[in-house]
Design an enzyme around this catalytic site. Structure first.
Site, PDB file in Angstrom:
ATOM      1  N   CYS A   2       0.847  -1.179   0.000  1.00 28.40           N
ATOM      2  CA  CYS A   2       0.000   0.000   0.000  1.00 28.40           C
ATOM      3  C   CYS A   2       0.890   1.240   0.000  1.00 28.40           C
ATOM      4  CB  CYS A   2      -0.936   0.104   1.197  1.00 28.40           C
ATOM      5  SG  CYS A   2      -2.028  -1.305   1.393  1.00 28.40           S
ATOM      6  N   LYS A 555       4.980  -4.636  -4.634  1.00 28.89           N
ATOM      7  CA  LYS A 555       6.438  -4.622  -4.611  1.00 28.89           C
ATOM      8  C   LYS A 555       7.040  -5.011  -3.264  1.00 28.89           C
ATOM      9  CE  LYS A 555      10.421  -3.801  -6.553  1.00 28.89           C
ATOM     10  NZ  LYS A 555      10.902  -4.866  -7.432  1.00 28.89           N
TER      11      LYS A 555
HETATM   12  C1  F6R Z   1      10.170 -11.323  -6.825  1.00 26.51           C
HETATM   13  C2  F6R Z   1      10.385 -10.374  -5.766  1.00 26.51           C
HETATM   14  C3  F6R Z   1      10.149 -10.809  -4.361  1.00 26.51           C
HETATM   15  C4  F6R Z   1      11.071 -10.052  -3.393  1.00 26.51           C
HETATM   16  C5  F6R Z   1      10.751 -10.412  -1.928  1.00 26.51           C
HETATM   17  C6  F6R Z   1      11.707  -9.719  -0.973  1.00 26.51           C
HETATM   18  O1  F6R Z   1      10.495 -10.785  -8.068  1.00 26.51           O
HETATM   19  O2  F6R Z   1      10.701  -9.239  -5.994  1.00 26.51           O
HETATM   20  O3  F6R Z   1      10.298 -12.187  -4.226  1.00 26.51           O
HETATM   21  O4  F6R Z   1      12.393 -10.383  -3.680  1.00 26.51           O
HETATM   22  O5  F6R Z   1       9.447 -10.033  -1.635  1.00 26.51           O
HETATM   23  O6  F6R Z   1      11.681  -8.343  -1.154  1.00 26.51           O
HETATM   24  P1  F6R Z   1      12.836  -7.404  -0.620  1.00 26.51           P
HETATM   25  O7  F6R Z   1      14.050  -7.699  -1.437  1.00 26.51           O
HETATM   26  O8  F6R Z   1      12.327  -6.020  -0.815  1.00 26.51           O
HETATM   27  O9  F6R Z   1      13.056  -7.756   0.811  1.00 26.51           O
END
Ligand code: F6R
Length: 560
Positions: A2, A555
């Site tokens: 969000c 994301k």
């Molecule tokens: C897949 C992806 C997710 C992130 C995961 C961890 O393409 O982006 O699997 O890698 O949610 O996210 P971070 O790196 O932000 O801790």
């Protein structure tokens, strides 16, 4: 997950918020909404992306705030879409985070006869606040104590005053000549003076004035506009742009690493645990191979979502957390446990002002530039680069890298990759097996994740030698198996290939689509993953899917 964004100032606040929310849409795009002040708050809401919201308000207002949602509590529908208004219309609010005791509070409020129209924990906050008594600042202070869980909140009072509070989830205020901006993501803010809220802060904004109601000293620091990173340039999607950004990101990461005293950090430790989730965990697996097999350190990798630290941590033990966003809730939870047990954390992140960056003892910043597509691509490559660089640096005191050559090789390589005919073969498949061994298997875990998350194809990454121990039963004349072999030893894969061919299946060696044999072995994983990233991108296009916004995802996963 969000995104929340607000504006108070001389410009058209609705437009400012609409524009700010476009920068946050990568954090959630199930639904969205904006509240704007016109003698009380008026609300526009829509399901899906911001394009579905009215593009202007009925009147020009100078106070507005909005939200772009990734559904956690309650399905995607208009009633569950933020902003939420209290039963008596005194408060309107947007929320990022999760209230753990929302069900208990809701039951108590229902018993008192308070009506609810949504399934969200956010409406619970609004209604709870409205039932508290006393001066507003006291009510907000009390609200803070009553809520369990994580939250960042923009609360609008019917008088037009705005209140801000947060616990764990990030929230920032920016003061500029145009007015006051509020955002859950620093990088969505323009030039100006920035303050990142701390837990327990209670801040009020009234008539363009920022007033701390808690015992807070608001120390502003200069912030430079990063919004240009939110443009796609000549590309149709962020994902493709970000794949093409990789060489530059690696070059920038190299120059950054050259200025850090990495050897000094590692000198203190001899045991390492690498932690991350999803793609970041996959880069830990590459890191584990480099640090254990090349440097001969004692290393293990753990999924942060499946890790519990309950014992005192030894002084020689370093926990390395990899997180692109620095906001992943599962990683934050482990980071808290590490701190509680006297451990030290080295964070590898792309977001220097993230929550975990503030918790870590040591930091390595990947300089990939903002990543907005939900699927991580360039940040994964920079994480792998960091591990390759560190292991070379520790192993070899004279280590020197010709970064210009590496960058140029990567630039030319990416431009030459042709995946169209393979994409045509794969686009209608509903399952796909990927085989490789050693480091290639670790890469295929990531390749598989990309194809699953963007193309909705069920993918099975396998150690090549494991296929005949059960999974071979899936092979028939329609099967395509993708193989990867970045080493020079082809024997094992050749045997497996025969086993698949004799059952009518086809093996496509992705490493044969484009020659990667001449590249430095340590950096080869970066070359090897890119064709898979492009394959997943182009399959999505062929299937008419939006690669930047896969269904059900957002994301950064800021909920456990
Ligand atoms: C897949 C992806 C997710 C992130 C995961 C961890 O393409 O982006 O699997 O890698 O949610 O996210 P971070 O790196 O932000 O801790």
């Amino acid at each position: 997950m969000c995104g929340i964004y607000g504006y108070i100032g001389k410009n058209d606040a609705y437009q400012e918020v609409l524009c700010g929310l476009t920068c946050l849409q990568y954090r959630g795009y199930d639904s969205c909404g904006i509240a704007y002040f016109d003698d009380g708050f008026k609300i526009n809401k829509a399901i899906g992306t911001l394009d579905n919201l009215p593009q202007c308000s009925e009147v020009v207002s100078n106070i507005a705030f909005g939200h772009t949602r990734w559904a956690t509590n309650g399905e995607v529908n208009i009633n569950n879409t933020h902003p939420h208004i209290s039963f008596d219309k005194e408060f309107v609010l947007v929320h990022n985070g999760i209230i753990k005791n929302a069900d208990t509070i809701k039951r108590e409020l229902i018993d008192k006869g308070i009506p609810f129209y949504s399934d969200t924990d956010t409406e619970v906050i609004a209604n709870l606040l409205s039932t508290l008594t006393g001066r507003i600042e006291k009510r907000i202070e009390r609200l803070y104590k009553l809520l369990e869980g994580s939250f960042s909140l923009i609360i609008g009072h019917k008088s037009g005053k705005i209140y801000l509070i947060k616990r764990f989830s990030p929230l920032n205020i920016l003061k500029s000549d145009d007015g006051i901006y509020i955002s859950s993501d620093v990088s969505s803010l323009k030039d100006g003076l920035l303050y990142t809220l701390k837990d327990n802060d209670i801040i009020m904004i009234e008539k363009n004035e920022i007033i701390a109601l808690s015992n807070t000293k608001i120390n502003f620091k200069i912030h430079e506009n990063k919004i240009k990173e939110f443009t796609m340039g000549k590309f149709k999607h962020y994902m493709l742009k970000e794949i093409f950004d990789t060489p530059k990101g690696i070059e920038n990461t190299y120059y950054y690493l050259e200025k850090q005293n990495i050897r000094k950090i590692f000198k203190h430790f001899s045991e390492f645990t690498l932690l991350g989730c999803g793609t970041a965990y996959h880069s830990c697996l590459i890191g584990e191979i480099y640090l254990s097999k090349i440097v001969r350190y004692k290393v293990n990798s753990c999924l942060a979502s499946n890790c519990e630290i309950s014992k005192k941590i030894k002084r020689n033990h370093l926990h390395i957390i990899v997180s692109q966003s620095g906001e992943t809730a599962d990683c934050i939870k482990v980071a808290e446990q590490i701190k509680k047990h006297n451990g030290k954390i080295l964070l590898i992140t792309n977001e220097p002002s993230s929550t975990m960056a503030r918790m870590a003892d040591y930091k390595i910043i990947t300089k990939a530039g903002k990543e907005l597509a939900v699927a991580s691509t360039k940040t994964y490559c920079t994480q792998v680069f960091v591990f390759a660089y560190i292991s070379q640096l520790i192993l070899n005191k004279r280590f020197r890298l010709d970064i210009q050559k590496l960058k140029n090789d990567l630039d030319k390589y990416i431009a030459k990759i042709k995946v169209n005919s393979l994409v045509n073969k794969l686009k209608d498949k509903d399952k796909l097996i990927l085989i490789g061994k050693d480091i290639d298997y670790a890469l295929l875990l990531e390749a598989s994740l990309k194809i699953r998350e963007i193309d909705y194809i069920y993918t099975i990454p396998m150690y090549a030698g494991e296929l005949k121990h059960g999974t071979l039963s899936l092979i028939d004349k329609d099967s395509i198996v993708l193989s990867l072999n970045t080493s020079n030893d082809k024997t094992k894969l050749d045997i497996v290939k025969n086993e698949i061919n004799s059952r009518g299946g086809e093996v496509v060696a992705v490493d044969e689509l484009i020659d990667m044999s001449k590249f430095n072995q340590y950096f080869k994983p970066i070359f090897a993953i890119i064709p898979f990233q492009l394959i997943s991108y182009y399959i999505a296009l062929k299937k008419g899917l939006n690669p930047d916004m896969p269904r059900n995802l957002a994301k950064s996963v800021t909920v456990e």
